[in-house]
Design a protein around this motif. Structure first.
Motif, mmCIF file in Angstrom:
data_model
loop_
_atom_site.group_PDB
_atom_site.id
_atom_site.type_symbol
_atom_site.label_atom_id
_atom_site.label_comp_id
_atom_site.label_asym_id
_atom_site.label_seq_id
_atom_site.Cartn_x
_atom_site.Cartn_y
_atom_site.Cartn_z
ATOM 1 N N ILE A 47 -27.011 -5.844 -37.638
ATOM 2 C CA ILE A 47 -26.053 -5.155 -36.770
ATOM 3 C C ILE A 47 -26.056 -3.658 -37.044
ATOM 4 C CG2 ILE A 47 -23.590 -4.898 -36.256
ATOM 5 C CD1 ILE A 47 -23.324 -7.913 -36.658
ATOM 6 N N SER A 48 -26.145 -3.298 -38.307
ATOM 7 C CA SER A 48 -26.195 -1.877 -38.669
ATOM 8 C C SER A 48 -27.400 -1.203 -38.022
ATOM 9 C CB SER A 48 -26.261 -1.739 -40.187
ATOM 10 O OG SER A 48 -26.380 -0.387 -40.561
ATOM 11 N N SER A 49 -28.548 -1.878 -38.050
ATOM 12 C CA SER A 49 -29.755 -1.291 -37.450
ATOM 13 C C SER A 49 -29.658 -1.253 -35.929
ATOM 14 C CB SER A 49 -30.996 -2.078 -37.879
ATOM 15 O OG SER A 49 -30.975 -3.395 -37.344
ATOM 16 N N LEU A 50 -28.991 -2.259 -35.344
ATOM 17 C CA LEU A 50 -28.859 -2.300 -33.886
ATOM 18 C C LEU A 50 -27.955 -1.183 -33.375
ATOM 19 C CD1 LEU A 50 -28.548 -6.153 -33.211
ATOM 20 C CD2 LEU A 50 -30.499 -4.666 -32.720
ATOM 21 N N PHE A 51 -26.925 -0.846 -34.134
ATOM 22 C CA PHE A 51 -26.040 0.250 -33.736
ATOM 23 C C PHE A 51 -26.819 1.570 -33.640
ATOM 24 C CE2 PHE A 51 -22.043 -2.091 -34.947
ATOM 25 C CZ PHE A 51 -21.400 -1.885 -33.742
ATOM 26 N N GLU A 79 -31.971 2.296 -29.913
ATOM 27 C CA GLU A 79 -31.825 2.562 -28.486
ATOM 28 C C GLU A 79 -32.584 1.513 -27.683
ATOM 29 O OE1 GLU A 79 -33.084 6.476 -27.589
ATOM 30 O OE2 GLU A 79 -31.630 7.465 -28.900
ATOM 31 N N GLY A 80 -32.066 1.215 -26.509
ATOM 32 C CA GLY A 80 -32.751 0.286 -25.615
ATOM 33 C C GLY A 80 -32.711 -1.153 -26.075
ATOM 34 N N ILE A 81 -31.681 -1.545 -26.809
ATOM 35 C CA ILE A 81 -31.595 -2.929 -27.277
ATOM 36 C C ILE A 81 -30.953 -3.809 -26.206
ATOM 37 C CG2 ILE A 81 -31.469 -2.305 -29.706
ATOM 38 C CD1 ILE A 81 -28.437 -2.733 -29.545
ATOM 39 N N SER A 82 -31.221 -5.105 -26.314
ATOM 40 C CA SER A 82 -30.729 -6.031 -25.291
ATOM 41 C C SER A 82 -29.339 -6.569 -25.615
ATOM 42 C CB SER A 82 -31.705 -7.207 -25.160
ATOM 43 O OG SER A 82 -31.898 -7.832 -26.423
ATOM 44 N N ILE A 83 -28.748 -6.154 -26.737
ATOM 45 C CA ILE A 83 -27.415 -6.613 -27.144
ATOM 46 C C ILE A 83 -26.405 -5.525 -26.810
ATOM 47 C CG2 ILE A 83 -26.017 -7.505 -29.035
ATOM 48 C CD1 ILE A 83 -28.442 -9.213 -28.407
ATOM 49 N N SER A 84 -25.309 -5.919 -26.177
ATOM 50 C CA SER A 84 -24.302 -4.924 -25.793
ATOM 51 C C SER A 84 -23.524 -4.442 -27.011
ATOM 52 C CB SER A 84 -23.322 -5.541 -24.791
ATOM 53 O OG SER A 84 -22.500 -6.514 -25.423
ATOM 54 N N GLU A 85 -23.006 -3.224 -26.899
ATOM 55 C CA GLU A 85 -22.212 -2.659 -27.990
ATOM 56 C C GLU A 85 -20.952 -3.491 -28.220
ATOM 57 O OE1 GLU A 85 -19.897 1.501 -29.040
ATOM 58 O OE2 GLU A 85 -21.722 1.574 -27.815
ATOM 59 N N GLY A 86 -20.401 -4.053 -27.146
ATOM 60 C CA GLY A 86 -19.217 -4.916 -27.279
ATOM 61 C C GLY A 86 -19.510 -6.137 -28.136
ATOM 62 N N THR A 87 -20.685 -6.709 -27.967
ATOM 63 C CA THR A 87 -21.071 -7.873 -28.775
ATOM 64 C C THR A 87 -21.185 -7.490 -30.245
ATOM 65 O OG1 THR A 87 -22.259 -8.910 -26.936
ATOM 66 C CG2 THR A 87 -22.886 -9.586 -29.158
ATOM 67 N N LEU A 88 -21.765 -6.331 -30.504
ATOM 68 C CA LEU A 88 -21.928 -5.883 -31.884
ATOM 69 C C LEU A 88 -20.577 -5.609 -32.539
ATOM 70 C CD1 LEU A 88 -24.985 -3.449 -31.515
ATOM 71 C CD2 LEU A 88 -24.977 -5.857 -32.203
ATOM 72 N N ILE A 89 -19.666 -4.994 -31.791
ATOM 73 C CA ILE A 89 -18.324 -4.714 -32.327
ATOM 74 C C ILE A 89 -17.585 -6.018 -32.605
ATOM 75 C CG2 ILE A 89 -16.067 -3.744 -31.748
ATOM 76 C CD1 ILE A 89 -17.587 -1.551 -30.178
ATOM 77 N N LYS A 90 -17.740 -6.989 -31.690
ATOM 78 C CA LYS A 90 -17.118 -8.303 -31.890
ATOM 79 C C LYS A 90 -17.674 -8.968 -33.153
ATOM 80 C CE LYS A 90 -16.769 -12.881 -29.722
ATOM 81 N NZ LYS A 90 -17.181 -13.709 -28.549
ATOM 82 N N ALA A 91 -18.980 -8.848 -33.345
ATOM 83 C CA ALA A 91 -19.605 -9.445 -34.521
ATOM 84 C C ALA A 91 -19.079 -8.800 -35.804
ATOM 85 C CB ALA A 91 -21.123 -9.310 -34.436
ATOM 86 N N MET A 92 -19.002 -7.476 -35.833
ATOM 87 C CA MET A 92 -18.518 -6.787 -37.026
ATOM 88 C C MET A 92 -17.062 -7.092 -37.304
ATOM 89 S SD MET A 92 -20.773 -5.298 -38.772
ATOM 90 C CE MET A 92 -19.758 -4.330 -39.879
ATOM 91 N N SER A 93 -16.281 -7.286 -36.247
ATOM 92 C CA SER A 93 -14.874 -7.658 -36.420
ATOM 93 C C SER A 93 -14.764 -9.021 -37.099
ATOM 94 C CB SER A 93 -14.169 -7.681 -35.058
ATOM 95 O OG SER A 93 -12.843 -8.122 -35.194
ATOM 96 N N GLY A 94 -15.607 -9.951 -36.658
ATOM 97 C CA GLY A 94 -15.611 -11.274 -37.286
ATOM 98 C C GLY A 94 -16.037 -11.215 -38.734
ATOM 99 N N ILE A 95 -17.027 -10.380 -39.020
ATOM 100 C CA ILE A 95 -17.488 -10.226 -40.406
ATOM 101 C C ILE A 95 -16.371 -9.646 -41.268
ATOM 102 C CG2 ILE A 95 -19.080 -8.949 -41.881
ATOM 103 C CD1 ILE A 95 -21.156 -9.206 -39.598
ATOM 104 N N SER A 96 -15.636 -8.685 -40.726
ATOM 105 C CA SER A 96 -14.516 -8.074 -41.470
ATOM 106 C C SER A 96 -13.477 -9.121 -41.854
ATOM 107 C CB SER A 96 -13.863 -6.966 -40.633
ATOM 108 O OG SER A 96 -14.769 -5.929 -40.371
ATOM 109 N N GLU A 97 -13.174 -10.021 -40.932
ATOM 110 C CA GLU A 97 -12.205 -11.086 -41.224
ATOM 111 C C GLU A 97 -12.703 -11.971 -42.363
ATOM 112 O OE1 GLU A 97 -11.299 -13.290 -37.718
ATOM 113 O OE2 GLU A 97 -10.704 -11.523 -36.563
#
Length: 633
Positions: free
Chosen positions: A350-354, A357-375
């Motif tokens: 996720i850190s590398s995806l942030f 550029e030009g990745i197929s994963i939306s920023e919203g998905t990455l933020i959701k993933a990091m939020s889950g990891i934080s929990e």
């Protein structure tokens, strides 16, 4: 039945052959008593001779194929009786049956051979070893890719492989059959990805059994050599996705996670977000589905495992009977380490995806993933808090928990600042089960510490708690144990040095006295390191070492250090380090110093100016240098 038994007891082979033909019609269902009577009547000798004749080992005959089919059919029937299947006689047929599989392609004959091997192999402790020594894995690997998807032959062959893998040391199997196992993994990937029957789970069990072993370098290398064809990796990704998005038991979810981690080790973290196109699949799996399912399942399993481990260690342990009889403790710790490892890889991804550029994963998905990891990281802090309250500092599960926290905080160093501050001294003291120090815990947290100690508040927390002593001790021990620094250890040295420099630079701002006794070992360690170095060595190491040395000198004097045991040898080496860094800064361009090294050069120069009057030994050396006349005081 009586007529059959009379024929089987006859003196002529023709009678016995006719009796066996009749027996195949009589032995239907689970009539074990009749099977036993027939076996006792015919005996093993004739059956073995019939089998060998069918293989061409007992003379030339036109009816050889019929003999072979009859022998295998009857053998499969007799092996339904455990006492017969476990006999030495039946074990001796294993090489012959495998020879049949090498030479014949009749589907019904192959299935019966597999069934014979499975019954014989599972009937005694010697069975799996006999299968392995006779080359069963080689034979099965050559068959499994050409068997029809979903067929009985595939099912029995998978069960046979699992029997061998579960009963024998996996390192021995991998050492001798890494190529064959790699072929099996690639072949089984297809039914695992496409089938929607119980056979999918047989494939899952087999794949996870093969890939769950930690010391499997030969197998990994064999699979990596096949990674250029991503189709088999896509099949496994689709299979994992199907398992995790359906209602399955925890054991199957763990196996799917084991499989996911292995695939990441082979293909890299990007495998989790690759588009898994299959030539024969009904639909394409979205690029983020596998990632989100693996992450969510890992989070759930971690939460459950942390709860169960806390209970076993702190509640059930009050009842010694419950604790000592808990066979699952080690398994839970192993599964937790695996789930942690997966989450670490996802954090890295996720850190590398942030940053990409030009990745197929939306920023919203990455933020959701990091939020889950934080929990989940918050739950890990709770687990460590529980350990602290129970006075537990030692344990592989605790060390693994420190590691996952370190990985998370390395990417988000200022997250959960309050929790970090409360537990930092404890976390830095955690040791693995077989460790004699907290070296690994400190090492895991250094990437975070070297970033957060740029703030006065964090340095103050370290100094008040005394945790800075652990970091200093780590740096001293690390230098002493790695006098000749390898390339892969330079990063750890830099993180530790930066952390110590950040703390020492802020001592005056914090207004907390640092006991120079705790710092003396740093001078001694760097003096020893510089013995094997020279000015032509790594400029960054020289600048960092001299910066720490000059900062230590800045809070004491030459007389005080002499009283603390600093001898002439240490003074000479520390002086040499300081001279090197001052000269490098003075000469400038020839050294091509980085900006960070120039900043350290300023620390050394300013530090020398402040403390030169208290260190005549170093002052004289600087003033003797032709390049440093501008520093004459």
């Amino acid at each position: 039945m009586d007529d059959c038994l009379k024929l089987l007891k006859g003196e002529k082979d023709e009678q016995k052959f006719a009796g066996l033909l009749l027996a195949t019609r009589l032995c239907q269902g689970n009539d074990d008593a009749s099977v036993r009577k027939i076996y006792d009547a015919v005996g093993f000798s004739f059956l073995n001779r019939l089998l060998r004749t069918g293989l061409g080992k007992g003379g030339d005959t036109e009816e050889r194929e019929d003999y072979l089919k009859l022998a295998v059919t009857v053998l499969a029937t007799f092996c339904r009786l455990p006492e017969v299947a476990s006999s030495t006689d039946m074990l001796s047929t294993v090489p012959l049956i495998l020879e049949i599989l090498r030479k014949r392609s009749d589907p019904s004959l192959i299935v019966e051979c597999y069934e014979c091997l499975l019954l014989i192999g599972s009937a005694s402790q010697d069975g799996p070893r006999m299968l392995f020594d006779s080359g069963a894995i080689t034979v099965l690997s050559s068959h499994i890719s050409i068997l029809p998807d979903g067929s009985l032959a595939v099912e029995v062959s998978m069960r046979l492989l699992l029997l061998i893998l579960n009963e024998l040391p996996l390192d021995m199997i991998i050492l001798q059959n890494s190529e064959e196992l790699a072929h099996i993994v690639v072949a089984v990937a297809r039914p695992f990805g496409l089938l929607h029957s119980a056979l999918k789970f047989d494939a899952l069990h087999l794949l996870s059994a093969i890939l769950s072993f930690h010391h499997m370098e030969p197998l990994h290398q064999s699979l990596i050599s096949r990674s250029s064809d991503s189709t088999w990796g896509n099949y496994i990704g689709v299979g994992i996705t199907a398992v995790l998005q359906n209602r399955v038991g925890s054991a199957e979810k763990i196996e799917a996670l084991i499989l996911a981690e292995s695939m990441i080790n082979i293909f890299g973290e990007s495998w989790l977000v690759s588009t898994m196109n299959l030539p024969d699949a009904a639909e394409t799996v979205p690029a983020d589905r596998c990632l989100l399912l693996v992450l969510e399942t890992s989070r759930i399993e971690i939460a459950v495992l942390l709860n169960e481990l806390a209970y076993l260690k702190y509640e059930a342990s009050k009842d010694s009977t419950v604790y000592s009889s808990s066979q699952g403790l080690f398994l839970k710790q192993r599964n937790l380490a695996m789930a942690y490892s997966l989450m670490e890889k996802i954090i890295k991804l996720i850190s590398s995806l942030f940053e990409s550029e030009g990745i197929s994963i939306s920023e919203g998905t990455l933020i959701k993933a990091m939020s889950g990891i934080s929990e989940t990281i918050s739950l890990v802090f709770d687990f460590l808090q529980d350990a602290k309250e129970h006075g537990q500092r030692k344990g592989d599960d605790l060390l693994a928990s420190v590691r996952i926290i370190g990985s998370f905080l390395a990417e988000t160093p200022f997250a959960m600042g309050e929790r970090v501050g409360e537990l930092l001294d404890f976390i830095l003291s955690v040791e693995g089960e077989a460790e004699e120090s907290s070296l690994y815990s400190i090492c895991f947290l250094l990437p975070m510490l070297c970033q957060t100690t740029t703030e006065v508040k964090v340095c103050k927390t370290l100094l008040i708690s005394g945790a800075h002593k652990l970091v200093i001790k780590f740096l001293v021990d690390f230098i002493r144990q790695n006098n000749q620094l390898d390339v892969d250890k330079i990063g750890t040295l830099f993180f530790a040095c930066e952390t110590v420099i950040n703390i020492l630079v802020k001592v005056d701002d914090i207004q907390i006295l640092v006991d120079v006794v705790d710092l003396v070992p740093l001078l001694q360690a760097f003096a020893a390191l510089s013995v094997s170095g020279n000015k032509d060595g790594d400029s960054s190491i020289i600048m960092m070492a001299s910066s720490i040395c000059i900062l230590v000198l800045g809070i004491t004097s030459e007389d005080a250090l002499t009283r603390l045991g600093i001898d002439e040898f240490v003074y000479d080496r520390v002086c040499q380090l300081i001279l090197w860094s001052l000269e490098m800064c003075r000469q400038g361009k020839p050294w091509k110093l980085l900006e960070s090294e120039l900043d350290l050069g300023k620390v050394v120069t300013e530090g020398y100016i402040c403390c030169a009057s208290r260190f005549p030994h170093i002052k004289q050396a600087v003033e003797r240098s032709v390049n440093l006349q501008h520093l004459r005081i």
